[in-house]
Design a protein around this motif. Sequence first.
Motif, PDB file in Angstrom:
ATOM      1  N   LYS A 195       9.052   7.475  -3.385  1.00  0.00           N
ATOM      2  CA  LYS A 195       9.163   8.919  -3.499  1.00  0.00           C
ATOM      3  C   LYS A 195       9.790   8.517  -1.769  1.00  0.00           C
ATOM      4  CE  LYS A 195       4.862   9.688  -5.098  1.00  0.00           C
ATOM      5  NZ  LYS A 195       3.440  10.852  -4.715  1.00  0.00           N
ATOM      6  N   ALA A 196      10.511   8.681  -1.125  1.00  0.00           N
ATOM      7  CA  ALA A 196      11.124   8.686   0.319  1.00  0.00           C
ATOM      8  C   ALA A 196      12.752   8.303  -0.283  1.00  0.00           C
ATOM      9  CB  ALA A 196      10.493   8.317   1.601  1.00  0.00           C
TER      10      ALA A 196
ATOM     11  N   TRP B  74      13.877  11.664  -3.022  1.00  0.00           N
ATOM     12  CA  TRP B  74      13.892  12.776  -2.136  1.00  0.00           C
ATOM     13  C   TRP B  74      15.281  11.949  -1.343  1.00  0.00           C
ATOM     14  CZ3 TRP B  74      12.736  16.892  -3.762  1.00  0.00           C
ATOM     15  CH2 TRP B  74      11.645  16.757  -3.566  1.00  0.00           C
TER      16      TRP B  74
ATOM     17  N   ARG C 149       0.666  -1.355   0.000  1.00  0.00           N
ATOM     18  CA  ARG C 149      -0.030   0.239  -0.189  1.00  0.00           C
ATOM     19  C   ARG C 149       0.865   1.280  -0.136  1.00  0.00           C
ATOM     20  NH1 ARG C 149      -3.470  -1.707   4.939  1.00  0.00           N
ATOM     21  NH2 ARG C 149      -4.202  -3.556   3.942  1.00  0.00           N
ATOM     22  N   HIS C 150       1.700   1.206   0.726  1.00  0.00           N
ATOM     23  CA  HIS C 150       2.601   2.285   0.663  1.00  0.00           C
ATOM     24  C   HIS C 150       3.881   2.751   0.284  1.00  0.00           C
ATOM     25  CE1 HIS C 150       0.360   3.733   3.896  1.00  0.00           C
ATOM     26  NE2 HIS C 150       0.554   2.657   4.825  1.00  0.00           N
ATOM     27  N   SER C 151       4.244   1.663  -1.062  1.00  0.00           N
ATOM     28  CA  SER C 151       5.491   1.801  -1.629  1.00  0.00           C
ATOM     29  C   SER C 151       5.315   2.443  -2.680  1.00  0.00           C
ATOM     30  CB  SER C 151       4.671   0.186  -3.021  1.00  0.00           C
ATOM     31  OG  SER C 151       4.102  -0.100  -3.709  1.00  0.00           O
ATOM     32  N   ASP C 152       4.381   3.529  -3.489  1.00  0.00           N
ATOM     33  CA  ASP C 152       4.545   4.954  -3.458  1.00  0.00           C
ATOM     34  C   ASP C 152       4.997   5.683  -2.951  1.00  0.00           C
ATOM     35  OD1 ASP C 152       3.774   3.734  -6.226  1.00  0.00           O
ATOM     36  OD2 ASP C 152       1.635   4.132  -5.144  1.00  0.00           O
ATOM     37  N   GLU C 153       4.756   5.619  -2.064  1.00  0.00           N
ATOM     38  CA  GLU C 153       5.678   7.009  -0.648  1.00  0.00           C
ATOM     39  C   GLU C 153       6.699   6.357  -0.482  1.00  0.00           C
ATOM     40  OE1 GLU C 153       2.244   6.941   2.200  1.00  0.00           O
ATOM     41  OE2 GLU C 153       0.702   7.268   1.427  1.00  0.00           O
ATOM     42  N   ILE C 154       7.263   4.459   0.238  1.00  0.00           N
ATOM     43  CA  ILE C 154       8.245   4.449  -0.206  1.00  0.00           C
ATOM     44  C   ILE C 154       9.308   4.933  -1.702  1.00  0.00           C
ATOM     45  CG2 ILE C 154      10.050   2.464   0.899  1.00  0.00           C
ATOM     46  CD1 ILE C 154       7.670   1.398   1.828  1.00  0.00           C
TER      47      ILE C 154
END
Length: 143
Positions: free
Chosen positions: A117-118, A121, A110-115
């Motif tokens: 992006k992190a 960055w 679920r959070h792979s996109d957020e990871i």
Amino acid sequence: MEIILYLSVAVLAIAFAVLVYFVAQTLRSVQKTLLNVSGTMNDVVKQMDGITHETTELLHKTNSLAEEIGEKTQSLTPVFNSVKGIGDSVQRVNQSLEHMSQTVVQKSERHSDEIAKALQWGEAAIELWHKWNGRKAKRHQND
């Protein structure tokens, strides 16, 4: 004619004596055979007594061994129950770990996109820091 009669009686007596002799010989032979058979039967009886005695001892030993095995089996029952309990506990722990790993996989998906992006960055920040340190090092060399 009387002579013939005496002669006949004499031949008959001789034949009877020969017959008695051979019957006596046959009876002696039968007696020896029966004595041998009797001795053999006595030996067989002694051997059978020995076999019966050994069989009885073996039966007693087998019965005592069966009782001993039964007692040992009864004494091992708590050990088997404990092992079963440990197996059940390990199975529950495995199920819990599997459930936790499935939960982690689902949440990470679920959070792979957020990871991602992190991470991008973070890489960008590290690059900037390296460049800044590189420029700073050049200024100090020129000074």
